[in-house]
Design a protein around this motif. Sequence first.
Motif, short mmCIF file in Angstrom:
data_model
loop_
_atom_site.label_atom_id
_atom_site.label_comp_id
_atom_site.label_asym_id
_atom_site.label_seq_id
_atom_site.Cartn_x
_atom_site.Cartn_y
_atom_site.Cartn_z
N ALA A 121 0.86 -1.18 0.00
CA ALA A 121 0.00 0.00 0.00
C ALA A 121 0.89 1.23 0.00
O ALA A 121 1.78 1.37 0.85
CB ALA A 121 -0.93 0.00 1.21
N ARG A 122 0.64 2.12 -0.94
CA ARG A 122 1.50 3.29 -1.13
C ARG A 122 0.98 4.47 -0.31
O ARG A 122 -0.22 4.78 -0.32
CB ARG A 122 1.54 3.65 -2.61
N GLY A 123 1.89 5.13 0.40
CA GLY A 123 1.52 6.29 1.19
C GLY A 123 1.10 7.47 0.33
O GLY A 123 1.56 7.63 -0.82
N GLY A 124 0.22 8.32 0.86
CA GLY A 124 -0.27 9.47 0.12
C GLY A 124 0.77 10.57 0.00
O GLY A 124 1.63 10.75 0.87
N LYS A 125 0.69 11.33 -1.08
CA LYS A 125 1.59 12.47 -1.28
C LYS A 125 1.26 13.57 -0.28
O LYS A 125 0.11 13.75 0.12
CB LYS A 125 1.42 13.02 -2.70
N GLY A 126 2.27 14.31 0.11
CA GLY A 126 2.04 15.46 0.96
C GLY A 126 1.40 16.59 0.18
O GLY A 126 1.67 16.79 -1.01
N GLY A 127 0.53 17.35 0.83
CA GLY A 127 -0.11 18.48 0.17
C GLY A 127 0.86 19.63 -0.03
O GLY A 127 1.78 19.84 0.77
N LEU A 128 0.65 20.40 -1.09
CA LEU A 128 1.51 21.54 -1.37
C LEU A 128 1.12 22.73 -0.49
O LEU A 128 -0.06 23.00 -0.25
CB LEU A 128 1.39 21.94 -2.84
N GLY A 129 2.15 23.46 -0.03
CA GLY A 129 1.91 24.69 0.70
C GLY A 129 1.66 25.85 -0.25
O GLY A 129 1.83 25.73 -1.48
N ASN A 130 1.25 26.99 0.31
CA ASN A 130 0.84 28.09 -0.57
C ASN A 130 1.99 28.74 -1.33
O ASN A 130 1.76 29.52 -2.25
CB ASN A 130 0.05 29.14 0.22
N VAL A 131 3.24 28.43 -1.00
CA VAL A 131 4.35 28.99 -1.78
C VAL A 131 4.30 28.53 -3.24
O VAL A 131 4.87 29.18 -4.11
CB VAL A 131 5.72 28.60 -1.16
N HIS A 132 3.61 27.42 -3.50
CA HIS A 132 3.56 26.88 -4.87
C HIS A 132 2.49 27.55 -5.72
O HIS A 132 2.42 27.28 -6.93
CB HIS A 132 3.29 25.37 -4.82
N PHE A 133 1.64 28.36 -5.13
CA PHE A 133 0.50 28.89 -5.87
C PHE A 133 0.62 30.39 -6.15
O PHE A 133 -0.35 31.04 -6.51
CB PHE A 133 -0.79 28.59 -5.10
N THR A 134 1.81 30.93 -5.97
CA THR A 134 2.05 32.34 -6.28
C THR A 134 2.19 32.52 -7.79
O THR A 134 2.92 31.77 -8.46
CB THR A 134 3.32 32.83 -5.58
N THR A 135 1.49 33.51 -8.33
CA THR A 135 1.62 33.87 -9.75
C THR A 135 1.80 35.38 -9.84
O THR A 135 1.74 36.11 -8.85
CB THR A 135 0.37 33.45 -10.54
N SER A 136 1.98 35.85 -11.08
CA SER A 136 2.17 37.29 -11.27
C SER A 136 0.93 38.08 -10.88
O SER A 136 1.02 39.26 -10.52
CB SER A 136 2.53 37.58 -12.73
N THR A 137 -0.22 37.45 -10.96
CA THR A 137 -1.46 38.15 -10.60
C THR A 137 -2.00 37.74 -9.25
O THR A 137 -3.02 38.27 -8.80
CB THR A 137 -2.54 37.86 -11.68
#
Length: 437
Positions: A121-137
Amino acid sequence: MANDFFDRATISVRAGKGGNGAATFRREKFIPRGGPNGGDGGRGGHVYLVADPELNTLLHFSFERKFAAEAGGHGHKNKMYGAYGADLEVRVPPGTVVRTTIDGVTYEVDLALPGQRLLAARGGKGGLGNVHFTTSTRQAPRIAEYGEPGQDLMIELELKLIADVGLVGFPNAGKSTLLSVISAAQPKIANYPFTTLQPNLGMATVGDYDRFVVADIPGLIEGAHAGVGLGHDFLRHIERTRVIIHVVDAAGVDGRDPLDDFHQINAELRQYRPELADRPQVVALNKLDLPEAQENLERLRRDLPVERADLIPIAAATREGVDLLMRRVAERLRELPTAARPPADDTLPVLEWGLPEVDPNDFAIEREGEHWRVRGVKIERLVAMTNFDQPESVDRVQRVLDAAGISDALLKAGLQEGDTVLVGAQEMLWSDAERFT
């Protein structure tokens, strides 16, 4: 005659859930508008099944059937990652066949060699923090992912048993009766040759700690080493045992001399494989409840080439002497070095279920009662990791559904205002104005 012994168990394994990502922001003096700094969650622990040469039964699964690996740690501020969840190893005997059903398809893996490992059984991926969702807008995203759930599977275990102790002796020596009183096995018992046409297995318990598998194998006759009667089938199984209980009919009820029986059985063992006759033997002089056995007892004690401690008079039918016999067998098993068992090989590659490769971007739409069901690796993972309490996270799901063509495919399939769409365990309501809510 069937040659395979099997023990069975069903267990549930659950890999660890991934840790949640963090939606945090820098808060420093003189920097009133610090940027996002939420770290990612850690991966959940995997569950492995490992073939352990020190085990030879699935008995321990009768006490514990549910196994869960550790969840991953949550992300923190300052871009700190969550810790990985610890992997869990579930140990099984070598020779265990492992099966599970995923999406209606049954998969099977044979852990035949000591040291083999299956990623069950494969462990779940860790969730991304908000640093990954920064864009120019979007300079201050208030969005972070939940950790992905770990795999949760029901697994069937089927073991080809290797007995610790083998019962040898002529037909009608009383092996089946002995097995029936030392274990929960219920072999057929009657007074005619070859009552046992197929090996019977029992789990014997001595005291609080000693447990071992005992095999009552078909009676051996002259010429067995050459394949006469059930010879080769018998001898292949005796080859696997660590200690032999040699059951002798001390009463000679079939008109044979018990002393000759003893020597003939050992001659057959030696001619088939010389080391078998040298394997530790505890001799059970059976049928002590009969007068003829009492008369033969002193002669057998004197003439049998066996240490007195390994020569145990018993009456299997009445249990006389049986406890003493089993204590002696347990002692002999403890005397054997565990190194005699095959060593584990930790260089073997990790096995997996062999699932077919699937494009994670593929999806399928089907009707499920009054609702619509969307299936697909990528979209199901996204929805499972989405925090629907965050408006920006909901907008993200909508954008992915549109970009992947799922929204258009649903409309073409007949999706209507107010319909419910199911993705994994999540229910979403379709609105023409707001799309999914």
